[in-house]
Each structure stands twice: as structure tokens, then as C-alpha cells.
Design a protein around this motif. Structure first.
Motif, PDB file in Angstrom:
ATOM      1  N   THR A  55       0.835  -1.204   0.000  1.00 27.47           N
ATOM      2  CA  THR A  55       0.000   0.000   0.000  1.00 27.47           C
ATOM      3  C   THR A  55       0.868   1.252   0.000  1.00 27.47           C
ATOM      4  OG1 THR A  55      -1.738  -1.153   1.196  1.00 27.47           O
ATOM      5  CG2 THR A  55      -1.802   1.246   1.249  1.00 27.47           C
ATOM      6  N   CYS A  56       1.870   1.266   0.858  1.00 34.21           N
ATOM      7  CA  CYS A  56       2.753   2.426   0.945  1.00 34.21           C
ATOM      8  C   CYS A  56       3.539   2.625  -0.347  1.00 34.21           C
ATOM      9  CB  CYS A  56       3.716   2.257   2.118  1.00 34.21           C
ATOM     10  SG  CYS A  56       2.885   2.216   3.716  1.00 34.21           S
ATOM     11  N   CYS A  57       3.982   1.532  -0.934  1.00 32.10           N
ATOM     12  CA  CYS A  57       4.751   1.610  -2.168  1.00 32.10           C
ATOM     13  C   CYS A  57       3.900   2.158  -3.315  1.00 32.10           C
ATOM     14  CB  CYS A  57       5.301   0.232  -2.527  1.00 32.10           C
ATOM     15  SG  CYS A  57       6.234   0.187  -4.061  1.00 32.10           S
ATOM     16  N   MET A  58       2.658   1.701  -3.416  1.00 34.29           N
ATOM     17  CA  MET A  58       1.792   2.181  -4.493  1.00 34.29           C
ATOM     18  C   MET A  58       1.493   3.664  -4.344  1.00 34.29           C
ATOM     19  SD  MET A  58       1.367  -0.272  -6.553  1.00 34.29           S
ATOM     20  CE  MET A  58      -0.011   0.183  -7.571  1.00 34.29           C
ATOM     21  N   PRO A  77      15.489   0.922   1.475  1.00 32.78           N
ATOM     22  CA  PRO A  77      16.399  -0.219   1.347  1.00 32.78           C
ATOM     23  C   PRO A  77      16.559  -0.945   2.679  1.00 32.78           C
ATOM     24  CG  PRO A  77      17.642   1.822   1.424  1.00 32.78           C
ATOM     25  CD  PRO A  77      16.194   2.201   1.368  1.00 32.78           C
ATOM     26  N   GLY A  78      16.908  -2.209   2.613  1.00 38.19           N
ATOM     27  CA  GLY A  78      17.133  -2.991   3.826  1.00 38.19           C
ATOM     28  C   GLY A  78      15.856  -3.607   4.350  1.00 38.19           C
ATOM     29  N   THR A  79      15.994  -4.297   5.472  1.00 34.68           N
ATOM     30  CA  THR A  79      14.835  -4.966   6.068  1.00 34.68           C
ATOM     31  C   THR A  79      14.230  -4.184   7.229  1.00 34.68           C
ATOM     32  OG1 THR A  79      16.316  -6.213   7.507  1.00 34.68           O
ATOM     33  CG2 THR A  79      15.644  -7.264   5.438  1.00 34.68           C
ATOM     34  N   TYR A  80      14.911  -3.146   7.690  1.00 41.72           N
ATOM     35  CA  TYR A  80      14.398  -2.351   8.807  1.00 41.72           C
ATOM     36  C   TYR A  80      15.035  -0.964   8.763  1.00 41.72           C
ATOM     37  CZ  TYR A  80      13.003  -0.993  13.497  1.00 41.72           C
ATOM     38  OH  TYR A  80      12.441  -0.336  14.560  1.00 41.72           O
ATOM     39  N   GLY A  81      14.281   0.053   9.212  1.00 41.78           N
ATOM     40  CA  GLY A  81      14.812   1.409   9.287  1.00 41.78           C
ATOM     41  C   GLY A  81      14.864   2.084   7.923  1.00 41.78           C
ATOM     42  N   ASN A  82      15.627   3.143   7.829  1.00 42.98           N
ATOM     43  CA  ASN A  82      15.830   3.919   6.596  1.00 42.98           C
ATOM     44  C   ASN A  82      14.543   4.505   6.028  1.00 42.98           C
ATOM     45  OD1 ASN A  82      18.564   3.090   6.669  1.00 42.98           O
ATOM     46  ND2 ASN A  82      18.021   1.217   5.589  1.00 42.98           N
ATOM     47  N   ARG A  83      13.492   4.636   6.837  1.00 37.57           N
ATOM     48  CA  ARG A  83      12.205   5.117   6.342  1.00 37.57           C
ATOM     49  C   ARG A  83      12.277   6.534   5.804  1.00 37.57           C
ATOM     50  NH1 ARG A  83       8.207   5.131  10.575  1.00 37.57           N
ATOM     51  NH2 ARG A  83       6.717   5.239   8.902  1.00 37.57           N
ATOM     52  N   GLU A  84      13.148   7.357   6.377  1.00 40.13           N
ATOM     53  CA  GLU A  84      13.250   8.754   5.961  1.00 40.13           C
ATOM     54  C   GLU A  84      13.771   8.893   4.531  1.00 40.13           C
ATOM     55  OE1 GLU A  84      16.813   7.262   7.820  1.00 40.13           O
ATOM     56  OE2 GLU A  84      14.848   7.500   8.706  1.00 40.13           O
ATOM     57  N   MET A  85      14.342   7.852   3.972  1.00 38.81           N
ATOM     58  CA  MET A  85      14.845   7.913   2.593  1.00 38.81           C
ATOM     59  C   MET A  85      13.708   8.035   1.584  1.00 38.81           C
ATOM     60  SD  MET A  85      18.067   5.341   2.585  1.00 38.81           S
ATOM     61  CE  MET A  85      18.712   5.968   1.050  1.00 38.81           C
ATOM     62  N   CYS A  86      12.495   7.635   1.969  1.00 39.85           N
ATOM     63  CA  CYS A  86      11.347   7.739   1.067  1.00 39.85           C
ATOM     64  C   CYS A  86      10.553   9.027   1.265  1.00 39.85           C
ATOM     65  CB  CYS A  86      10.430   6.533   1.252  1.00 39.85           C
ATOM     66  SG  CYS A  86      11.090   5.059   0.479  1.00 39.85           S
ATOM     67  N   GLY A  87      10.945   9.854   2.191  1.00 40.62           N
ATOM     68  CA  GLY A  87      10.309  11.156   2.355  1.00 40.62           C
ATOM     69  C   GLY A  87       9.075  11.131   3.236  1.00 40.62           C
ATOM     70  N   LYS A  88       8.401  12.272   3.270  1.00 43.08           N
ATOM     71  CA  LYS A  88       7.257  12.468   4.153  1.00 43.08           C
ATOM     72  C   LYS A  88       6.082  11.567   3.807  1.00 43.08           C
ATOM     73  CE  LYS A  88       8.170  17.223   5.447  1.00 43.08           C
ATOM     74  NZ  LYS A  88       7.655  18.591   5.441  1.00 43.08           N
ATOM     75  N   CYS A  89       5.905  11.277   2.538  1.00 39.81           N
ATOM     76  CA  CYS A  89       4.792  10.413   2.138  1.00 39.81           C
ATOM     77  C   CYS A  89       4.875   9.095   2.885  1.00 39.81           C
ATOM     78  CB  CYS A  89       4.832  10.170   0.637  1.00 39.81           C
ATOM     79  SG  CYS A  89       3.596   9.008   0.032  1.00 39.81           S
ATOM     80  N   TYR A  90       6.037   8.517   2.939  1.00 38.17           N
ATOM     81  CA  TYR A  90       6.235   7.205   3.561  1.00 38.17           C
ATOM     82  C   TYR A  90       6.244   7.299   5.082  1.00 38.17           C
ATOM     83  CZ  TYR A  90       7.878   2.344   3.524  1.00 38.17           C
ATOM     84  OH  TYR A  90       7.974   0.991   3.667  1.00 38.17           O
ATOM     85  N   THR A  91       6.902   8.302   5.626  1.00 38.51           N
ATOM     86  CA  THR A  91       7.045   8.394   7.085  1.00 38.51           C
ATOM     87  C   THR A  91       5.796   8.898   7.781  1.00 38.51           C
ATOM     88  OG1 THR A  91       8.027  10.592   6.901  1.00 38.51           O
ATOM     89  CG2 THR A  91       9.539   8.718   6.997  1.00 38.51           C
ATOM     90  N   HIS A  92       4.975   9.706   7.112  1.00 37.14           N
ATOM     91  CA  HIS A  92       3.815  10.315   7.769  1.00 37.14           C
ATOM     92  C   HIS A  92       2.529   9.509   7.601  1.00 37.14           C
ATOM     93  CE1 HIS A  92       6.564  13.433   8.477  1.00 37.14           C
ATOM     94  NE2 HIS A  92       5.741  14.452   8.482  1.00 37.14           N
ATOM     95  N   LYS A 101      -0.503   4.682  14.501  1.00 36.54           N
ATOM     96  CA  LYS A 101       0.803   4.048  14.451  1.00 36.54           C
ATOM     97  C   LYS A 101       1.332   4.157  13.027  1.00 36.54           C
ATOM     98  CE  LYS A 101      -0.231   0.691  18.057  1.00 36.54           C
ATOM     99  NZ  LYS A 101      -0.357  -0.731  18.395  1.00 36.54           N
ATOM    100  N   PRO A 102       2.655   4.141  12.856  1.00 35.33           N
ATOM    101  CA  PRO A 102       3.189   4.207  11.476  1.00 35.33           C
ATOM    102  C   PRO A 102       2.694   3.033  10.638  1.00 35.33           C
ATOM    103  CG  PRO A 102       4.934   4.490  13.095  1.00 35.33           C
ATOM    104  CD  PRO A 102       3.704   4.118  13.850  1.00 35.33           C
ATOM    105  N   LYS A 103       2.169   3.315   9.466  1.00 32.54           N
ATOM    106  CA  LYS A 103       1.641   2.269   8.607  1.00 32.54           C
ATOM    107  C   LYS A 103       2.743   1.547   7.844  1.00 32.54           C
ATOM    108  CE  LYS A 103      -1.634   1.386   4.930  1.00 32.54           C
ATOM    109  NZ  LYS A 103      -2.509   0.480   5.643  1.00 32.54           N
ATOM    110  N   CYS A 104       3.689   2.298   7.353  1.00 36.18           N
ATOM    111  CA  CYS A 104       4.682   1.736   6.449  1.00 36.18           C
ATOM    112  C   CYS A 104       5.836   1.089   7.211  1.00 36.18           C
ATOM    113  CB  CYS A 104       5.208   2.814   5.527  1.00 36.18           C
ATOM    114  SG  CYS A 104       3.894   3.658   4.611  1.00 36.18           S
ATOM    115  N   PRO A 105       6.181  -0.161   6.851  1.00 38.53           N
ATOM    116  CA  PRO A 105       7.262  -0.868   7.545  1.00 38.53           C
ATOM    117  C   PRO A 105       8.641  -0.342   7.143  1.00 38.53           C
ATOM    118  CG  PRO A 105       6.371  -2.238   5.809  1.00 38.53           C
ATOM    119  CD  PRO A 105       5.545  -1.008   5.848  1.00 38.53           C
TER     120      PRO A 105
END
Length: 116
Positions: free
Chosen positions: A80-83, A90-105, A112-116
Motif C-alpha cells: 500500500t505504501c509503495c503504491m 532499502p534494507g529490512t528495517y529502518g531507513n524510512r526517511e529515505m522515502c520522504g514524508k509520504c512514507y514516514t507520515h 501508528k506508522p503504517k509503512c514498515p
């Protein structure tokens, strides 16, 4: 008097037709362009249309959720988050900020945060 009304009505009809023709032809050509472009990449609809690069959400989410304790739920949320955001960190955990506000917010109904 009837001839004047008919003439006036005919002129108004012709003016309306001439006014609407460019709009209709623009819409038809725009649809053809969109159909052609969706084969290459995704198109965001709305006031600020832009082309977004293609992201293989399925494969990236499988990698992202491979070590998760509940991989099916993780993969569904990640998809859902990717679409929506066109990005998977990248990776299996963390680095969420690399995808920007759309992914982190993006949050769930429980705030709770939706995107893993």
C-alpha cells in the motif's frame, strides 16, 4: 420575428459548438497520451500531473518484509505504501526517511506508522 429567433438560436448553437470543440479535442488527445504513457510508467492524476518512475513494489516489499515476524501483514502494508509513495526503503528495517514524508507520515487508524 420567428426567423430572427431561429437565426439567433442557430448562431448561439454554432458559437457553443465552436467554443466546445477545442476542449473536447484536447481531452481526447490527452487521453491518448495518457494511455500511451501508462505503458511506460505510472501517471498521477490530479491538478499537478507528473510521471513517476516505475517501482517493482512486490519484489521490494518481499525483501523489506523477509525478516518480519508477520511477513504477510508487513507485505500488504508495504505494498500500500509503495503504491502511494512509489518508494520502498532499502534494507529490512529502518531507513524510512529515505522515502520522504509520504512514507514516514502515513499512519494507521490507531495512529501508528503504517509503512514498515
Amino acid at each position: 420575428m420567428k426567423n430572427k429567433r431561429k437565426t439567433l438560436l442557430l448562431l448561439l448553437l454554432m458559437a457553443a459548438t465552436l467554443f466546445c470543440m477545442p476542449i473536447v479535442s484536447y481531452a481526447v488527445s490527452n487521453v491518448n497520451i495518457q494511455d500511451h504513457l501508462t505503458n511506460i510508467s505510472e501517471l498521477v492524476k490530479g491538478p499537478n500531473r507528473r510521471l513517476l518512475s516505475f517501482v517493482d513494489c512486490g519484489e521490494r516489499c518481499r525483501v523489506r518484509c523477509s525478516l518480519h515476524s508477520r511477513p504477510k501483514i508487513c507485505t500488504r502494508a508495504c505494498g500500500t505504501c509503495c503504491m502511494r509513495c512509489r518508494c520502498v526503503p532499502p534494507g529490512t528495517y529502518g531507513n524510512r526517511e529515505m522515502c520522504g514524508k509520504c512514507y514516514t507520515h502515513m499512519i494507521t487508524h490507531g495512529n501508528k506508522p503504517k509503512c514498515p
